[in-house]
Design a protein around this motif. Structure first.
Motif: not given
Length: 512
Positions: A291-317
């Motif tokens: 629901p949070l992703a949907d709410r923001w994605a209706r008005q902005a480019s919304f990137y859901n990302c993943c990655g621990p510190t060890e893989t430099t901030i995020v490594n998938t988007m």
């Protein structure tokens, strides 16, 4: 490691889905990109904080002076310099000055970090110099030499800039950019050394650059000790944006920004209706409720990302489409790879659940002074070969048929209740589908009991429990669902699970 056990189709998709695009990185040293902005647009505003402003030209001169002082103290490539500060303009001057001197910065929020943690950081990172401000100098542990950032004008007058002398050894892409310490929620915080090559790869290529351009306003909301703060700060300054450093009011900074980078917990406290200027949002650090992703994605480019510190901030988007069937974490970012492997480190067929391992330019240099953990979490990358390494994320995932990664929780979030294996995030996802529920967290309270927490406080707990009972096996149904006005947060803007378990225990004692 062979993929020959897979079908020809899965062998093809293993490479097609798991390998991010190979693209050139404009500059392997992230601070060089900031310096280029200062040269091109010296009068542009680099940052603002509570009414104070600093231009790119001023920031560059003051950072040069800090670098000159550090070089005078013998600092150079391979060294770690503490940056023990609060959100402020001096924070930026110190950070850039350390990078200009060729060293890696070691950030801590000195207003939040306990004394024992600061001492652990100094000891583990072998930090002999710490930059701070006079107000907090007394909190720096004894041992390192303390330099204050309060009066940059005294040694960087606009009429007499003092560029630093080059370090004795030229800094290279594989030298450290920063050392981030993990939160320590599962034990002692571990220092992770992240290189310039790692950072430049994610921040200077799309989509990690988030389309930031000169003049864009980027909110700085997060704790400097959290790696996503490097995305805010360096991601903004490397592209000529204006960093909007927040005060106490997080939402106030977001309302004036074009770009917001946050954890889902932090973002959930911001109303998108009050942020019409925001055009790009990126979240990471913990699973994002649909629901949070949907709410923001209706008005902005919304990137859901993943990655621990060890893989430099995020490594998938993944740019989320609110009309899509699912919320995924997308595909590997440029020059990176993701492998879904079984316990024997063999690639799994498309669609099967396994542990995600990360490879490519995102893989950090490793943990400081922890050979055991390095051996456990880092391994030679048999798919890229050569000297490449891959990192065990401990995240569970699977590839969808169209090549998107579904994040299915942490391996340590798979718990056994009454002898059955339960994925805690699956329970929370069902709860978040209940009308009116914005956020849910499910935890194992004891060997037989799950407990869930939901927001806001007017969510009906019986309705929420019935939703889980209708969707999942009986052993997945939480013993209780506790509606709360808000979920407690850690100092890094994530859900504080330890605090929730204490709350559950207190309520259990009261009920008894």
């Amino acid at each position: 490691m062979s993929v020959r056990h897979l079908t020809p189709r899965d062998q093809h998709l293993f490479h097609q889905y798991g390998y991010g695009p190979a693209v050139p990185v404009p500059d392997p040293l992230i601070h060089r990109a900031v310096e280029r902005q200062a040269t091109a647009r010296p009068h542009a505003v680099a940052a603002e904080h509570l009414g104070a402003r600093i231009t790119y030209g001023e920031l560059d001169r003051y950072a040069d002076a800090v670098a000159a002082r550090l070089l005078h103290e013998g600092v150079g490539p391979g060294d770690h310099v503490g940056l023990f500060v609060r959100r402020s303009v001096p924070m930026l001057i110190g950070l850039l000055g350390i990078l200009k001197a060729g060293a890696a910065y070691v950030p801590q929020d000195i207003g939040l970090a306990p004394a024992a943690q600061l001492a652990h950081v100094v000891r583990t990172a072998r930090t002999r110099i710490v930059l701070t401000v006079a107000e907090h100098a007394a909190r720096v542990p004894s041992g390192p030499h303390v330099l204050t950032l309060d009066e940059p004008l005294s040694y960087a007058l606009p009429t007499a800039p003092t560029p630093p002398t080059a370090p004795a050894r030229r800094v290279g892409p594989d030298d450290g950019c920063y050392v981030l310490f993990t939160s320590g929620t599962t034990g002692c915080p571990n220092g992770v050394k992240v290189t310039h090559r790692n950072v430049a790869n994610i921040l200077l290529t799309p989509p990690g650059d988030l389309g930031i351009r000169p003049g864009d306003r980027v909110a700085q909301l997060l704790n400097i000790a959290f790696d996503m703060a490097a995305w805010e700060i360096l991601g903004c300054l490397a592209h000529g944006g204006t960093l909007v450093i927040r005060g106490q009011d997080i939402a106030a900074a977001a309302r004036t920004a074009d770009v917001v980078i946050a954890t889902p917990t932090v973002l959930s406290g911001i109303d998108p209706a009050t942020c019409p200027r925001v055009r790009t949002v990126a979240v990471a650090g913990e699973p994002c409720p649909r629901p949070l992703a949907d709410r923001w994605a209706r008005q902005a480019s919304f990137y859901n990302c993943c990655g621990p510190t060890e893989t430099t901030i995020v490594n998938t988007m993944r740019r989320h489409d609110p009309t899509s069937g699912s919320l995924t974490i997308g595909r590997p970012t440029p020059n990176n790879t993701v492998y879904v492997l079984d316990a024997g480190l063999r690639p799994l067929p498309i669609g099967e659940v396994g542990e995600m391992w990360a490879g490519g330019a995102c893989v950090s240099a490793g943990y400081l002074d922890n050979d055991r953990l390095n051996a456990e979490r880092y391994a030679p990358d048999p798919f890229l070969g050569g000297e490449h390494r891959m990192f065990r994320t401990r995240d569970l995932g699977r590839w969808t048929p169209d090549g998107e990664l579904e994040h299915l929780g942490r391996t340590d979030d798979q718990v056994k209740v009454r002898g059955f294996r339960v994925e805690l995030d699956s329970v929370s996802s069902v709860l978040e589908s209940v009308a009116g529920c914005r956020r849910a967290v499910t935890l194992k309270q004891d060997a037989r009991t799950l407990v869930s927490f939901v927001t806001p406080a007017d969510v009906d707990p019986d309705t929420a429990r019935r939703a889980v009972a209708d969707a999942l096996p009986y052993y997945c149904v939480p013993e209780s669902v506790m509606p709360l006005t808000h979920l407690p947060e850690t100092d890094r803007g994530k859900i504080d699970k330890a605090a929730l378990l204490r709350l559950a225990e207190e309520r259990t004692v009261v009920a008894r």
